[in-house]
Design an enzyme around this catalytic site. Structure first.
Site, short mmCIF file in Angstrom:
data_model
loop_
_atom_site.label_atom_id
_atom_site.label_comp_id
_atom_site.label_asym_id
_atom_site.label_seq_id
_atom_site.Cartn_x
_atom_site.Cartn_y
_atom_site.Cartn_z
N ARG A 1 0.85 -1.18 0.00
CA ARG A 1 0.00 0.00 0.00
C ARG A 1 0.89 1.24 0.00
O ARG A 1 2.10 1.12 0.12
CB ARG A 1 -1.03 0.02 1.15
CG ARG A 1 -0.65 -0.58 2.44
CD ARG A 1 0.49 0.07 3.15
NE ARG A 1 0.30 1.50 3.31
CZ ARG A 1 1.24 2.39 3.46
NH1 ARG A 1 2.52 2.01 3.47
NH2 ARG A 1 0.99 3.67 3.62
N ASP B 258 -1.68 10.94 -2.11
CA ASP B 258 -2.03 9.87 -3.04
C ASP B 258 -2.40 10.43 -4.40
O ASP B 258 -2.38 9.72 -5.40
CB ASP B 258 -3.19 9.05 -2.46
CG ASP B 258 -2.76 8.42 -1.16
OD1 ASP B 258 -2.26 7.29 -1.18
OD2 ASP B 258 -2.87 9.10 -0.11
N ALA C 250 1.00 5.20 -2.13
CA ALA C 250 0.84 5.57 -3.54
C ALA C 250 2.00 5.11 -4.44
O ALA C 250 1.78 4.49 -5.49
CB ALA C 250 0.68 7.09 -3.63
N ASN D 294 -5.08 12.84 0.46
CA ASN D 294 -4.18 12.03 1.29
C ASN D 294 -5.04 11.29 2.31
O ASN D 294 -6.27 11.48 2.39
CB ASN D 294 -3.13 12.91 1.98
CG ASN D 294 -2.00 12.08 2.58
OD1 ASN D 294 -1.48 11.18 1.93
ND2 ASN D 294 -1.63 12.36 3.82
N LYS D 295 -4.39 10.46 3.10
CA LYS D 295 -5.09 9.61 4.08
C LYS D 295 -6.09 10.42 4.91
O LYS D 295 -5.79 11.54 5.33
CB LYS D 295 -4.04 8.92 4.97
CG LYS D 295 -4.58 7.99 6.03
CD LYS D 295 -5.49 6.92 5.48
CE LYS D 295 -4.85 6.07 4.40
NZ LYS D 295 -5.82 5.23 3.66
N ARG E 72 -7.27 -0.27 -6.63
CA ARG E 72 -7.55 0.82 -5.67
C ARG E 72 -7.72 2.13 -6.45
O ARG E 72 -6.94 2.40 -7.35
CB ARG E 72 -6.42 0.96 -4.62
CG ARG E 72 -6.39 -0.24 -3.66
CD ARG E 72 -5.53 0.02 -2.46
NE ARG E 72 -6.14 0.95 -1.52
CZ ARG E 72 -5.47 1.51 -0.52
NH1 ARG E 72 -4.19 1.24 -0.35
NH2 ARG E 72 -6.07 2.35 0.31
N GLN F 182 -1.74 2.93 10.05
CA GLN F 182 -0.45 2.87 9.32
C GLN F 182 0.63 3.69 10.03
O GLN F 182 1.83 3.41 9.88
CB GLN F 182 -0.62 3.40 7.89
CG GLN F 182 -1.44 2.52 6.97
CD GLN F 182 -2.88 2.98 6.91
OE1 GLN F 182 -3.43 3.47 7.88
NE2 GLN F 182 -3.50 2.82 5.76
O1 MRU Z 1 -4.42 3.38 2.32
P1 MRU Z 1 -2.96 3.48 2.14
O2 MRU Z 1 -2.15 3.00 3.29
O3 MRU Z 1 -2.46 2.96 0.81
O4 MRU Z 1 -2.80 5.06 2.09
C1 MRU Z 1 -1.83 5.69 1.47
C2 MRU Z 1 -1.03 6.37 2.49
O5 MRU Z 1 -0.27 5.72 3.14
C3 MRU Z 1 -1.16 7.78 2.74
O6 MRU Z 1 -2.27 8.40 2.28
C4 MRU Z 1 0.13 8.47 2.48
O7 MRU Z 1 0.18 9.61 3.24
C5 MRU Z 1 0.35 8.82 1.07
S1 MRU Z 1 0.98 7.52 0.16
C6 MRU Z 1 2.56 8.02 -0.11
#
Ligand code: MRU
Length: 367
Positions: A57, A246, A59, A257-258, A100, A205
């Site tokens: 997981r 992302d 990006a 982003n997350k 995804r 995470q």
């Molecule tokens: O759902 P995930 O774990 O794939 O989410 C992505 C992330 O880890 C975050 O959004 C992150 O800050 C950006 S990915 C480099």
């Protein structure tokens, strides 16, 4: 980056490709921090499942995995009739793309592989070019993250506490990470600082992956509850925020982003704390005109209603926490508007979010 295995520090990449066996090799991220294990996917469908189930997981990491998965699927095709071969390539592309939806890196990475393949005249040539282009994407991803570190390190001063959200570390890329690259560079430069990792519910995470990464590199850090950041900002205990993304819109400067990133950006603005986003070129989306067009992944409510951990036998285990009859909503990402972002750290330097479009040439965007 290095992983300590039986007391010995060894370098690993998050994603690799075994050309002999036509397999993608991945760190099984769902087992971290309790167990470090490498798994291999035997075909492109397994590779797509590894992205969907979040074995891999982040990006940049799913970008490289999709690029290798496309090469894997292309190379496995035994039919060299051009029309049927092209149909197969399209099917592999769609399967990996749909694994995804929010991160744009897999699409950008696979488009590069397709563009590379177009230089070949025969199916055999195209297979070779697909592997070469996927490898190039992965190598460049690692190089770009190092360049992010070189630019971003200028933001870090002795004695700072840096907040990061989720995992935009090396596990979310091929190597080095985006948000963590300046942190690793600052450590190499001998600076003294501390990192707060948001736990990043519901999948944690930050508490599992970012904290593990920082521990492997011996960087002082503490995990904080997602709800604690505002308190620490109010108390003057956070000096700088660096997060990943992302999908960052090149036309508007909006950042997906997350989930929870937007909340942190609002809090940082309220407390006048600099808020930076670190991205490689593959996270830039030059097509969308508005953050409202970004597909936000809605994940299973079970992630909110309980938590995964590891039992004493080392087995993954789900524990229901919430009221048994309740359901949940679980958007995986949110969108932060440009006015809340101090700067975007890229491999080409640090830019104001609204200046990305004007600088698109330097950032690998359209002419
Ligand atoms: O759902 P995930 O774990 O794939 O989410 C992505 C992330 O880890 C975050 O959004 C992150 O800050 C950006 S990915 C480099």
């Amino acid at each position: 980056m290095n992983v300590i295995i039986r007391g010995e520090s060894r370098p690993f990449r998050t994603v690799e490709f075994d050309e002999q066996k036509n397999q993608v090799r991945l760190i099984e991220q769902r087992l971290l921090p309790h167990q470090f294990k490498i798994v291999s996917t035997r075909d492109y469908q397994e590779t797509a499942m590894a992205i969907k189930d979040m074995i891999v997981r982040g990006a940049g990491a799913i970008g490289a995995t999709a690029a290798y998965g496309l090469a894997q699927g292309v190379c496995a095709c035994v039919d060299s009739q051009p029309v049927r071969f092209a149909r197969h390539v399209q099917q592999v592309y769609e399967t990996l793309k749909n694994a995804r939806p929010t991160a744009v890196d897999p699409v950008n990475a696979m488009n590069r592989v397709l563009a590379g393949m177009r230089q070949g005249h025969t199916v055999e040539e195209q297979k070779k070019l697909a592997r070469a282009e996927a490898r190039r994407f992965a190598d460049e991803n690692a190089d770009e993250c190092q360049a992010i570190g070189r630019h971003g390190v200028s933001l870090i001063r002795n004695g700072m506490t840096i907040l990061t959200h989720c995992n935009a570390g090396w596990l979310a890329f091929v190597d080095y990470g985006s948000a963590t690259a300046p942190i690793y560079a600052a450590q190499r430069d001998g600076l003294e600082f501390k990192v707060f990792c948001d736990e990043t519910r519901p999948r944690s995470q930050g508490a599992t992956l970012t904290a593990w990464e920082l521990a492997q590199q011996k960087i002082p850090h503490q995990i904080i509850a997602d709800n604690a950041a505002g308190h620490f900002m109010q108390c003057g205990e956070i000096d700088l925020v660096i997060v990943g993304s992302d999908r960052t819109l090149g036309r508007t400067g909006e950042v997906a982003n997350k989930i929870g990133t937007y909340t942190k950006a609002v809090l940082a603005a309220r407390h006048k704390i600099p808020f930076y986003v670190a991205i490689p070129f593959s996270t830039l989306d030059w097509n969308l005109n508005s953050g409202q067009e970004i597909p936000i992944e809605e994940r299973s409510g079970d992630e909110v209603l309980g938590a995964w951990g590891t039992n004493s036998q080392g087995k993954r285990h789900y524990l229901r926490v919430a009221n048994p009859s309740s359901t949940a909503r679980n958007p995986g990402f949110d969108v932060t508007p440009p006015e809340l972002i101090t700067g975007i750290i890229t491999p080409a330097g640090i830019f104001k979010p609204r200046s990305l479009w004007a600088n698109r040439k330097k950032l690998g965007g359209p002419q």
